[in-house]
Design an enzyme around this catalytic site. Structure first.
Site, PDB file in Angstrom:
ATOM      1  N   SER A  41      -7.968   0.959   3.263  1.00  0.00           N
ATOM      2  CA  SER A  41      -8.360   0.464   1.937  1.00  0.00           C
ATOM      3  C   SER A  41      -9.605  -0.306   2.070  1.00  0.00           C
ATOM      4  CB  SER A  41      -7.207  -0.270   1.342  1.00  0.00           C
ATOM      5  OG  SER A  41      -7.641  -0.942   0.060  1.00  0.00           O
TER       6      SER A  41
ATOM      7  N   ARG B  13       0.876  -1.216  -0.043  1.00  0.00           N
ATOM      8  CA  ARG B  13       0.036  -0.105  -0.101  1.00  0.00           C
ATOM      9  C   ARG B  13       0.928   1.412   0.021  1.00  0.00           C
ATOM     10  NH1 ARG B  13      -4.973   1.757  -1.036  1.00  0.00           N
ATOM     11  NH2 ARG B  13      -6.048   3.016   0.723  1.00  0.00           N
TER      12      ARG B  13
ATOM     13  N   ASN C 114      -6.277   4.320  -6.749  1.00  0.00           N
ATOM     14  CA  ASN C 114      -7.258   5.140  -6.193  1.00  0.00           C
ATOM     15  C   ASN C 114      -8.507   5.413  -7.184  1.00  0.00           C
ATOM     16  OD1 ASN C 114      -9.164   5.567  -4.555  1.00  0.00           O
ATOM     17  ND2 ASN C 114      -8.134   7.729  -3.738  1.00  0.00           N
TER      18      ASN C 114
ATOM     19  N   GLY D 102     -13.731  -1.562  -7.137  1.00  0.00           N
ATOM     20  CA  GLY D 102     -15.105  -0.944  -6.619  1.00  0.00           C
ATOM     21  C   GLY D 102     -15.086  -0.280  -5.294  1.00  0.00           C
ATOM     22  N   GLY D 103     -14.138   0.430  -4.939  1.00  0.00           N
ATOM     23  CA  GLY D 103     -14.198   1.247  -3.811  1.00  0.00           C
ATOM     24  C   GLY D 103     -14.722   0.270  -2.686  1.00  0.00           C
TER      25      GLY D 103
ATOM     26  N   THR E 146      -3.940  -0.534  -7.165  1.00  0.00           N
ATOM     27  CA  THR E 146      -4.912   0.306  -7.460  1.00  0.00           C
ATOM     28  C   THR E 146      -4.082   1.763  -7.489  1.00  0.00           C
ATOM     29  OG1 THR E 146      -6.906   1.666  -6.874  1.00  0.00           O
ATOM     30  CG2 THR E 146      -5.327   1.312  -5.002  1.00  0.00           C
TER      31      THR E 146
ATOM     32  N   THR F 154     -10.022   0.772  -9.334  1.00  0.00           N
ATOM     33  CA  THR F 154      -8.910  -0.257  -8.909  1.00  0.00           C
ATOM     34  C   THR F 154      -8.813  -1.303  -9.886  1.00  0.00           C
ATOM     35  OG1 THR F 154      -9.250   0.529  -6.719  1.00  0.00           O
ATOM     36  CG2 THR F 154      -8.383  -1.519  -6.797  1.00  0.00           C
TER      37      THR F 154
ATOM     38  N   ASP G  18      -7.708   8.417   0.551  1.00  0.00           N
ATOM     39  CA  ASP G  18      -8.209   7.279   1.375  1.00  0.00           C
ATOM     40  C   ASP G  18      -8.206   7.523   2.702  1.00  0.00           C
ATOM     41  OD1 ASP G  18      -9.489   5.986  -0.828  1.00  0.00           O
ATOM     42  OD2 ASP G  18      -7.995   4.413  -0.854  1.00  0.00           O
TER      43      ASP G  18
HETATM   44  N1  GLY Z   1      -8.312   3.238  -3.204  1.00  0.00           N
HETATM   45  C1  GLY Z   1      -9.226   2.045  -3.119  1.00  0.00           C
HETATM   46  C2  GLY Z   1      -9.063   1.219  -1.715  1.00  0.00           C
HETATM   47  O1  GLY Z   1      -7.882   1.299  -1.440  1.00  0.00           O
HETATM   48  O2  GLY Z   1      -9.881   0.646  -1.260  1.00  0.00           O
END
Ligand code: GLY
Length: 564
Positions: free
Chosen positions: A444, A100, A393, A465-466, A391, A373, A415
């Protein structure tokens, strides 16, 4: 009596015959004997599979697929972003890798607030100020170094060749680039290749990216973090008003994490641990619904949707209150994923009326991120499995593109919760556990997941899909386990989503039974059918009873499965 018995036997025969037919028609995805890669682009699945054919394993194919997506799927595939990998080796060993992005050293809690304490619009979402320190190159090198068997040269060569040869624009990509053009113009000082009017069938060559990858091939992982690339990258970000320094890049490390594991009936589920909320949240939801007989209620029936919605409401209410970077906040993880905790949380649920989200406490606040993503699933010929979600983002991240280095930078700083209690660009409200601090990783929703059935590898699954990532993964597993669908059939099904706040069930438009929608409304649920074009783009692999693999490549995107 005899007649009744006869009728009973005949009807049982017809039912079992139908069941047989259904089982045959269920298998609608690509089926292969031994190995498979499912990703958002045919080029990436192909390169990943070629690496497997050369004798590479799932971890070599992970590096190959990830970097091939960086070339062929620049909207989300990346070397300027980050991701998470969950794996299961053929001996049953499981693990997780966190690559990340993280906040730069000069980041601070209030960096996106004005002097009055209000959020400065756009600062955490767009341009250099939105960029977190990228983790992708560190991640793929760490995974491949520990478990891979091929040389980096063998893995990177076809990717560099692809970047030089170019990638053909699809219809969906043409539309996507068009949609983002205004933002590309606004953010970038100079013209970038994506400002050209690309049409379906055109070929985009990524020469600058090929050169960057070539330097990485020559000098290894440190080229990106300590070499010429890092110097150029830090300078570029700062010239555009950002705060990432060479020191930030030099200090970046991907981290091995212990994944989240839990059971559901005879399944053992392994998913991503914090700083992703994915695994914890998925565990809470599945624990909440496990006591209910979803199969008897029926797929996307009123009762099934109620149970799933109420479990989601409660899990998402906890998400942003408790979760953040585990190196910075203490998370009551074991309690949150325990069966007893979810049982208690579901005690207030009744089929007679919805629980109001305002009455669901701690829980607290909720979250939602970008749809853009990307996820890929791999099973190799040796029986190893990897599930990876990666991702930038937002679509094309911060929209800031380095023409010299050939890639987009993420806008992952959004985020974090810029101001506890305020929604981010996707409507998710953050809490203190996820406030900004130097070197902290932002929360995330990414949920790369591997499922075992009776101790054996059964499914590899994940999606972009966030905030809808978690609920899309959930529904994909339930469709196969509870509703007896095949992998592709499960992925194709219409999806719905509830995330505590806003208090509504989001559904994919024009796909749900009108009577079901009306009944849910009459019970008191608010249904939002307009604001979501699609929910998730799931790429998954199912191990069939005969040991073959069935793909679920989401038709919502250009997603493709390839294998052998
Ligand atoms: N930016 C999308 C996630 O990390 O869930």
């Amino acid at each position: 009596m005899k007649k009744i018995t006869l009728i009973f036997i005949i009807s049982m025969l017809i039912t079992s015959c139908n069941q047989e037919l259904k089982n045959v028609s269920e298998v609608t995805g690509l089926v292969t004997e031994k190995a498979m890669v499912v990703s958002a682009r045919v080029e990436a699945s192909k390169i990943g599979t070629e690496i497997l054919k050369k004798g590479g394993n799932a971890f070599d194919a992970m590096m190959a697929t990830e970097l091939a997506l960086a070339v062929s799927y620049p909207v989300a595939g990346n070397i300027g972003g980050g991701g998470f990998m969950v794996y299961r080796k053929n001996d049953g060993e499981i693990g997780a890798l966190d690559y990340r992005e993280k906040a730069p050293l000069a980041a601070s809690k209030d960096m996106y607030l004005d002097t009055e304490g209000n959020i400065i619009k756009g600062k955490s979402t767009s341009g250099a100020t939105a960029v977190g320190v990228p983790g992708t190159i560190a991640g793929v090198f760490k995974a491949q170094k520990k478990f891979g068997v091929l040389s980096v040269q063998e893995i990177l060569a076809p990717i560099i060749a692809l970047a030089r040869k170019g990638v053909v624009v699809t219809k969906k990509q043409e539309k996507r680039i068009l949609r983002h053009k205004k933002a590309f113009k606004k953010v970038n000082k100079d013209s970038i290749i994506f400002l050209k009017h690309w049409k379906e069938g055109d070929t985009i060559k990524y020469i600058a990216l090929a050169n960057t990858l070539e330097r990485i091939l020559k000098n290894g992982r440190d080229e990106f973090y300590k070499g010429e690339t890092s110097k150029k990258l830090a300078k570029f970000i700062q010239n555009n008003g950002g705060i990432i320094t060479e020191e930030d890049l030099g200090k970046y490390e991907a981290k091995w994490r212990t994944p989240i594991t839990f059971t559901y009936d005879n399944l053992k589920i392994t998913s991503m641990s914090p700083p992703s909320s994915g695994g914890v949240c998925l565990a809470q939801i599945m624990n909440g619904i496990e006591p209910y007989d979803l199969q008897a209620y029926g797929h996307n029936s009123v009762k099934a949707m109620q149970v799933i919605t109420e479990a989601e409401r409660r899990a998402y209410a906890d998400r942003s209150y408790f979760l953040g970077d585990p190196d910075f906040v203490s998370i009551p993880k074991d309690t949150l994923i325990s069966k007893s905790y979810s049982k208690n949380r579901m005690q207030s649920f009744s089929f007679d009326k919805p629980t109001a989200s305002k009455d669901v406490s701690h829980g607290s606040v909720e979250i939602v991120e970008s749809m853009e993503t990307t996820h890929y699933s791999i099973v190799d010929q040796y029986g190893n499995a990897v599930s990876v979600t990666t991702t930038l983002n937002g679509g094309y991240g911060s929209k800031l593109y380095s023409s010299e280095l050939g890639f987009f930078l993420n806008n992952e700083m959004d985020d974090f919760s810029s101001k506890p209690g305020e929604p981010n660009m996707f409507g998710l409200i953050g809490a203190k556990a996820n406030e900004i601090a130097p070197e902290k990783r932002m929360l995330s929703s990414m949920t790369p997941t591997i499922v075992e059935k009776n101790g054996k590898l059964w499914m590899v699954v994940g999606t972009p899909g966030g905030s809808t990532i978690i609920t899309s993964v959930l529904q994909t597993i339930l469709n196969v386990h509870e509703f007896k669908m095949g992998m592709q059939e499960s992925v194709n099904q219409p999806r719905f989503h509830h995330q505590w706040l806003p208090d509504m069930i989001m559904i994919e438009p024009n796909q749900f039974n009108k009577n079901v929608i009306n009944e849910l409304r009459s019970i008191g649920y608010t249904i939002d059918e307009r604001n979501s074009r699609i929910i998730g783009k799931v790429d998954a692999i199912l191990v069939l009873k005969n040991g073959k693999l069935e793909a679920g490549a989401d038709p919502r995107g250009d997603d493709t499965a390839i294998g052998f």
